[in-house]
Design an enzyme around this catalytic site. Structure first.
Site, mmCIF file in Angstrom:
data_model
loop_
_atom_site.group_PDB
_atom_site.id
_atom_site.type_symbol
_atom_site.label_atom_id
_atom_site.label_comp_id
_atom_site.label_asym_id
_atom_site.label_seq_id
_atom_site.Cartn_x
_atom_site.Cartn_y
_atom_site.Cartn_z
ATOM 1 N N ASP A 1 0.894 -1.202 0.134
ATOM 2 C CA ASP A 1 0.006 0.051 -0.136
ATOM 3 C C ASP A 1 0.978 1.195 -0.188
ATOM 4 O O ASP A 1 1.918 1.378 0.769
ATOM 5 C CB ASP A 1 -0.802 0.094 1.471
ATOM 6 C CG ASP A 1 -1.818 1.119 1.494
ATOM 7 O OD1 ASP A 1 -2.608 1.207 0.639
ATOM 8 O OD2 ASP A 1 -1.528 1.898 2.142
ATOM 9 N N GLU B 1 1.292 -0.501 -5.069
ATOM 10 C CA GLU B 1 0.533 0.560 -5.491
ATOM 11 C C GLU B 1 1.487 1.602 -6.200
ATOM 12 O O GLU B 1 2.163 2.295 -5.177
ATOM 13 C CB GLU B 1 -0.203 1.044 -4.370
ATOM 14 C CG GLU B 1 -1.450 1.744 -4.754
ATOM 15 C CD GLU B 1 -2.302 2.692 -3.482
ATOM 16 O OE1 GLU B 1 -3.327 3.138 -3.695
ATOM 17 O OE2 GLU B 1 -1.482 2.679 -2.304
HETATM 18 C C1 GLC Z 1 -4.311 3.141 -0.471
HETATM 19 C C2 GLC Z 1 -5.333 2.373 -0.283
HETATM 20 C C3 GLC Z 1 -6.244 3.353 0.317
HETATM 21 C C4 GLC Z 1 -6.031 3.865 1.583
HETATM 22 C C5 GLC Z 1 -4.606 4.435 1.580
HETATM 23 C C6 GLC Z 1 -4.191 4.794 2.851
HETATM 24 O O1 GLC Z 1 -4.004 4.136 -1.318
HETATM 25 O O2 GLC Z 1 -5.762 1.685 -1.459
HETATM 26 O O3 GLC Z 1 -7.710 2.478 0.375
HETATM 27 O O4 GLC Z 1 -6.823 4.597 2.099
HETATM 28 O O5 GLC Z 1 -3.913 3.780 0.616
HETATM 29 O O6 GLC Z 1 -3.806 3.709 3.555
#
Ligand code: GLC
Length: 584
Positions: free
Chosen positions: A236, A298
């Site tokens: 993440d 991500e």
């Molecule tokens: C990422 C996740 C999202 C979350 C953020 C903070 O972007 O996909 O859902 O709110 O991180 O952890």
């Protein structure tokens, strides 16, 4: 297109629709996970499916999905043709950010079940040939995590330096950095009179990745899950692990965001070069396990150059950085998709692409790509676009049945905090997280018992848009996905063929070939997608082929096409028509 009299059209439509059904193989899916070692790892052939556990299946009738619920749906995923599930966080959490605020990284939140349930899920999934990928939040923890509680307890606590603490400046925040979720990224802790930094919610303090103890602790956690047998991690927000130590102010951009803040470029809090040292360490860790765990990042990077850096100069960092550029084209444009697919194909690191269109943070693809009039047709075209190129596709639960985004109608119904702060401009992410629609059963579509109020309401269209109904309709989106997934697992050109753009100048039709290496037995696969609302007649130019001598067979299409008579020299693609053809 010629105008065909209505009766003739009806007759042709009937004939064609039987062809179209033939074009979707009805054989049961039997996905194979191919693992032939380090140079051809399983994740290059896998189809990944994102499960949002709160919303997938409730097994204990508390209105919240859980691990046993996921387990009970594994056979569905197997039949669909899924090789790996990525489950968003299920660790204990105050649920401010629905699991992305973790208070204990080595346990399961009781609302989702127990560690025993998780172990059973893993075992059952593996026995079906489905791998399990965990979501790991490295950038921040919950403010209820014991690490943060210790860190906040005094200025000289040994864990003080595990987070980013700074003095204020001129009686205010240390600098102008903003949270992605609105307002200042600094929160004052009155007890120690210092500010802590949080890229996301106030309740999600950022860890200090320059502290070796933090790294050690996180790597230990990752080992804990890898030792259990998970097949990797979706990492993440990893581009945000480091911040400028000198706290330079970020540059402002024109305008204001939905939260009323000035727009800002996150120049000093995103993509700092140190992140690559961490990626290399993580990769070494992953590579030390025999089951070839995968690291998925991500990676909402602004350019393919930035995305490409994540693979590492020696292919020694992240195997699969998610391609947000392709996900977020947000219009059906043949030239734009062609350009972006070509860019990722030619990325300087020669990294393996990873494609997706929907996830738990953004409006579903149904709305972002649908034109309001041909959405069902376009949903099938998008499935072809996602599943046929060279790369690893990642699906989001419910996309295979055409789930819509159902935003809350009133501010008081919003569950996602950014929807409250940003209302009405930003309604939050509840709309794309509604419960999975399993059956026409009213009112909860088989997600939970009809007498229970689910954590988010089940959209009213569940009566028609649901797994059970679509299963028995040969022309449904669900059966279309199944046909494509089966092809992906069985057609050699789709498994290992290269990607070749064809018809490079066409403004409306995006076409490409999946080509087997010269001399190998088998057939190439040609894909053509009409991204316009007009019918297009096109000569599909297969390179190095003598037209007329090619044998052509339609494998799948989202329109009625007579299988034997597709003419590559003059292919008629109806509005938003998508066709997958074997050529040899
Ligand atoms: C990422 C996740 C999202 C979350 C953020 C903070 O972007 O996909 O859902 O709110 O991180 O952890």
């Amino acid at each position: 297109m010629r105008v065909i009299p209505a009766v003739l059209c009806l007759l042709l439509c009937q004939i064609f629709s039987s062809y179209a059904q033939q074009a979707q193989p009805s054989v049961k899916n039997s996905p194979t996970i191919i693992s032939t070692g380090k140079d051809d790892p399983w994740w290059q052939h896998a189809v990944i499916y994102e499960v949002y556990p709160r919303s997938f299946q409730d097994s204990n009738n508390d209105g919240i999905g859980d691990i046993k619920g996921i387990e009970s749906r594994l056979q569905y995923l197997k039949d669909l043709g899924i090789d790996a599930i990525w489950i968003t966080p299920m660790y204990p959490s105050p649920q401010v950010d629905f699991g992305y605020d973790i208070s204990d990284y080595e346990a399961i939140d009781p609302q989702y079940g127990t560690m025993g349930d998780f172990d059973v899920l893993l075992k059952t999934a593996n026995s079906l040939g489905i791998r399990v990928i965990m979501d790991i939040v490295l950038n921040h923890t919950s403010d209820q995590n014991p690490w943060f509680k210790e860190s906040a307890s005094s200025l000289n606590n040994p864990k003080r330096d595990w987070y980013i603490w700074r003095d204020g400046k001129n009686g205010s925040y240390p600098n102008n950095w903003q949270s992605w979720f609105g307002h200042s990224a600094w929160t004052l802790d009155p007890k120690t009179n210092q500010y802590y930094y949080h890229y996301f919610y106030t309740q999600q303090p950022d860890l200090n990745w320059r502290n070796p103890e933090v790294r050690k602790a996180m790597y230990g956690i990752m080992r804990y899950w890898l030792d259990k047998g998970v097949s990797g991690f979706r990492m993440d927000a990893v581009s945000r692990l480091f911040e400028d130590v000198e706290l330079h102010d970020d540059p402002y951009l024109p305008g204001y965001n939905a939260f009323g803040d000035r727009n800002i470029q996150h120049k000093y809090t995103d993509d700092l070069p140190e992140v690559h040292d961490v990626f290399r360490e993580l990769r070494k860790l992953a590579d030390s396990y025999p089951n070839h765990p995968v690291l998925i990042a991500e990676a909402d990077e602004p350019t393919i150059g930035d995305l490409s850096k994540m693979y590492g100069a020696q292919s020694d960092e992240v195997q699969l950085p998610m391609d947000f550029q392709i996900a977020d084209v947000n219009e059906l444009s043949a030239p734009r998709f062609r350009k972006l697919f070509a860019e990722v194909e030619n990325n300087p690191a020669h990294g393996w692409p990873e494609y997706f269109f929907s996830n738990h943070d953004q409006v579903r693809q149904w709305e972002r790509y649908g034109d309001g009039a041909h959405n069902a047709q376009i949903a099938k075209l998008m499935a072809v676009l996602e599943l046929m190129p060279r790369g690893t596709p990642q699906m989001y639960y419910g996309e295979e049945i055409g789930m819509r985004t159902t935003e809350p109608a009133r501010k008081e119904d919003v569950r996602d905090p950014i929807g409250i702060t940003g209302w009405p401009k930003e309604k939050g992410r509840d709309g794309e997280r509604t419960p999975m629609q399993w059956s026409p059963a009213s009112p909860n579509a088989g997600f939970t018992s009809p007498s229970v109020t689910p954590w988010l309401p089940v959209p009213p269209n569940a009566r028609t848009v649901n797994v059970e109904t679509e299963k028995s309709d040969p022309n449904s989106l669900l059966n279309f996905y199944k046909a494509l997934l089966r092809l992906r697992h069985t057609e050699p050109a789709l498994l290992s063929g290269s990607y070749v753009t064809i018809n490079p100048d066409d403004q409306h039709v995006f076409a490409f070939l999946r080509r087997l290496p010269a001399g190998s037995h088998g057939r190439d696969v040609l894909v053509a997608l009409n991204m316009s609302s007009q019918s297009q007649t096109i000569q599909l130019r297969v390179p190095d082929a003598k037209h007329g001598s090619l044998r052509v067979k339609v494998l799948v299409s989202n329109y009625a096409v007579p299988m034997s008579s597709l003419d590559l020299d003059q292919t008629i693609l109806p509005p938003f028509g998508a066709v997958v053809v074997a050529v040899e």
